[in-house]
Write an enzyme that holds these catalytic residues in place. Structure first.
Site, short mmCIF file in Angstrom:
data_model
loop_
_atom_site.label_atom_id
_atom_site.label_comp_id
_atom_site.label_asym_id
_atom_site.label_seq_id
_atom_site.Cartn_x
_atom_site.Cartn_y
_atom_site.Cartn_z
N SER A 111 0.87 -1.18 0.00
CA SER A 111 0.00 0.00 0.00
C SER A 111 0.90 1.23 0.00
O SER A 111 1.58 1.50 0.99
CB SER A 111 -0.90 0.01 1.24
N GLY A 141 -12.34 7.07 4.81
CA GLY A 141 -13.24 7.48 5.89
C GLY A 141 -14.05 8.71 5.55
O GLY A 141 -14.43 9.49 6.42
N GLY A 146 -16.84 8.65 3.34
CA GLY A 146 -18.16 8.36 2.78
C GLY A 146 -18.14 8.17 1.28
O GLY A 146 -19.18 8.16 0.63
N SER A 201 -16.46 5.51 -0.11
CA SER A 201 -16.28 4.08 -0.35
C SER A 201 -14.92 3.68 -0.90
O SER A 201 -14.82 2.93 -1.87
CB SER A 201 -17.36 3.55 -1.30
N SER A 202 -13.89 4.15 -0.25
CA SER A 202 -12.56 3.68 -0.63
C SER A 202 -12.47 2.17 -0.38
O SER A 202 -11.77 1.45 -1.11
CB SER A 202 -11.48 4.41 0.15
N SER A 203 -13.20 1.67 0.61
CA SER A 203 -13.12 0.23 0.90
C SER A 203 -13.72 -0.60 -0.23
O SER A 203 -13.13 -1.59 -0.66
CB SER A 203 -13.78 -0.10 2.24
N GLU A 240 -16.16 -7.70 2.93
CA GLU A 240 -16.32 -6.68 3.97
C GLU A 240 -17.04 -7.27 5.20
O GLU A 240 -16.68 -6.98 6.34
CB GLU A 240 -17.09 -5.48 3.40
N ASP A 269 -22.28 0.17 -2.39
CA ASP A 269 -20.96 0.70 -2.75
C ASP A 269 -20.28 -0.19 -3.78
O ASP A 269 -19.68 0.29 -4.75
CB ASP A 269 -20.08 0.80 -1.50
N TYR A 305 -22.81 1.44 12.66
CA TYR A 305 -23.43 0.94 11.42
C TYR A 305 -24.13 -0.38 11.69
O TYR A 305 -25.29 -0.57 11.35
CB TYR A 305 -22.34 0.76 10.35
C1 GLA Z 1 -21.89 2.43 3.73
C2 GLA Z 1 -22.23 1.00 3.34
C3 GLA Z 1 -23.35 0.96 2.29
C4 GLA Z 1 -24.53 1.82 2.70
C5 GLA Z 1 -24.07 3.20 3.16
C6 GLA Z 1 -25.18 4.03 3.71
O1 GLA Z 1 -21.30 3.11 2.66
O2 GLA Z 1 -21.11 0.34 2.85
O3 GLA Z 1 -23.73 -0.37 2.07
O4 GLA Z 1 -25.31 1.18 3.66
O5 GLA Z 1 -23.05 3.13 4.13
O6 GLA Z 1 -26.11 4.32 2.74
#
Ligand code: GLA
Length: 389
Positions: free
Chosen positions: A70, A124, A126, A128-130, A162, A174, A224
């Site tokens: 990485s 981190g 929002g 969706s890097s993961s 995940e 995501d 979550y």
């Molecule tokens: C994260 C989760 C998604 C979704 C969002 C909220 O990004 O990975 O599946 O639930 O939160 O909308």
């Protein structure tokens, strides 16, 4: 568009360390126009892949050993494909090993590989890097070992990675966006049937601006999963009265209200939010089709209120940023994006006003919290793909 600087760095490191021609893959992060926390409730979402991406280079190692580098964490991690488990110390490696574990469940993939990756999806935040890392890994290994796995199967594996290796019981949004995205289109996705349509996004004289609060959502993983459980608790109670209900997707507000007394206050609020958020996705797609941008903006504003008051996933910094944006004439609407507890706001702004908006928001934010926002201009782009080696 590719981030040439990052691609060059990934390629150069790969050549220096491993010396072979790698398979190169670009895996995007995503925005979400509307539909937060509806995916794991079998509802609707409207995300889109964006230019910010993770770039991965992979080649076969010729043995069972795998080496992962990485560049952003400046760390190397090794494991054997014969014998591995989630790492307690190197959390980023879990996204990759999680995918390997899922592929292995299908009986494919017994060989090791080497990987170098880096990206410009803020972590981190929002965005969706993961999911980008999971989808990129799955796609890259599929290409490298010619596994012939379909995109749909791959994105499901990425989600399972995940769940099983990272421990976040995320929905499918995501991974779907990162894998299936298409330039200038959002994905109108039904998370129950997984039917989807590429939905054109034409914003005429408006522009989407993300503002990163630079509050990284540490709480997000545990909270979550708690939100998910609370929704399930609501479903279990409602099911007693409505046999056909298997998720909040199947519940109307009238039904929920008729059984309010049977639910705790918290569970009632969570369910109400999800049912209303689902309706907002439907209304948003209609408003976008009609080019009715004031309504699009209103929906964003109401969604923010729902996340703040009912789903309780906002935080003071985000409340401030969304409140600031939502009180301006040049912003049609703003809300937090993604899992919650920080990250970015998504703002629909009059084109031409974005620089003024960003600088005034930044000054106000700095004054209040003594830290800066990072503005992110996004371009809606294609999902995961191979790029020239
Ligand atoms: C994260 C989760 C998604 C979704 C969002 C909220 O990004 O990975 O599946 O639930 O939160 O909308």
């Amino acid at each position: 568009m590719m981030n040439e600087k990052i691609v060059h760095k990934v390629r150069a490191t790969f050549a220096a360390k491993f010396g072979q021609d790698p398979v190169l893959v670009k895996a995007p992060g995503r925005i979400n126009l509307i539909g937060e926390h509806t995916d794991y409730n079998n509802g609707f979402v409207l995300p889109a892949a964006v230019d910010q991406s993770i770039y991965l280079a992979v080649s076969k190692s010729g043995s069972n050993e795998s080496t992962l580098i990485s560049l952003d964490m400046d760390e190397t991690f090794s494991f054997s494909v014969d014998d591995f488990q989630p790492s307690a110390t190197t959390s980023w490696a879990n996204y990759i090993m999680g995918v390997v574990a899922e592929i292995q469940k299908t009986g494919l993939l017994a060989e090791g590989f080497q990987m170098v990756f880096s990206g410009d999806v803020p972590r981190g935040s929002g965005m969706s890097s993961s999911a980008a890392l999971e989808c990129g890994t799955c796609f890259a290994l599929n290409e490298l070992f010619e596994l012939n796995i379909s995109k749909l199967e791959m994105l499901k594996m990425a989600q399972k990675a995940e769940h099983n290796y990272v421990g976040v019981m995320c929905g499918i949004m995501d991974q779907f966006a990162s894998m299936m995205g298409s330039e200038d289109h959002a994905l109108k996705l039904d998370c129950q049937s997984l039917d989807f349509e590429h939905f054109p996004i034409e914003l005429s004289e408006h522009i989407i601006v993300l503002c990163n609060s630079n509050v990284s959502h540490n709480l997000a993983d545990s909270e979550y999963n708690i939100r998910r459980q609370q929704c399930e608790e609501g479903v279990a109670i409602l099911k007693k009265s409505y046999n056909a209900v298997s998720s909040l997707r199947d519940v109307t507000l009238e039904q929920l209200n008729a059984h309010k007394q049977e639910l705790s206050d918290v569970v009632y609020k969570r369910c109400k939010y999800v049912i209303e958020e689902n309706e907002r996705v439907v209304r948003m797609t209609q408003a976008l089709s009609d080019a009715d941008f004031p309504t699009v903006g209103e929906i964003l504003k109401v969604a923010q209120e729902g996340m703040r008051e009912e789903y309780e996933i906002s935080c003071p910094e985000i409340d401030f940023m969304a409140g600031f944006a939502n009180s301006r004439q040049d912003v049609l609407g703003a809300r937090m994006m993604g899992g919650g507890f920080g990250g970015c706001t998504i703002n629909l702004v009059n084109r031409g006003s974005e620089d003024l908006f960003i600088s005034e928001l930044n000054s106000a934010y700095q004054k209040k919290f003594n830290k800066e926002i990072t503005p992110i201009k996004v371009k809606i782009s294609d999902g995961v793909k191979r790029i020239q080696a």
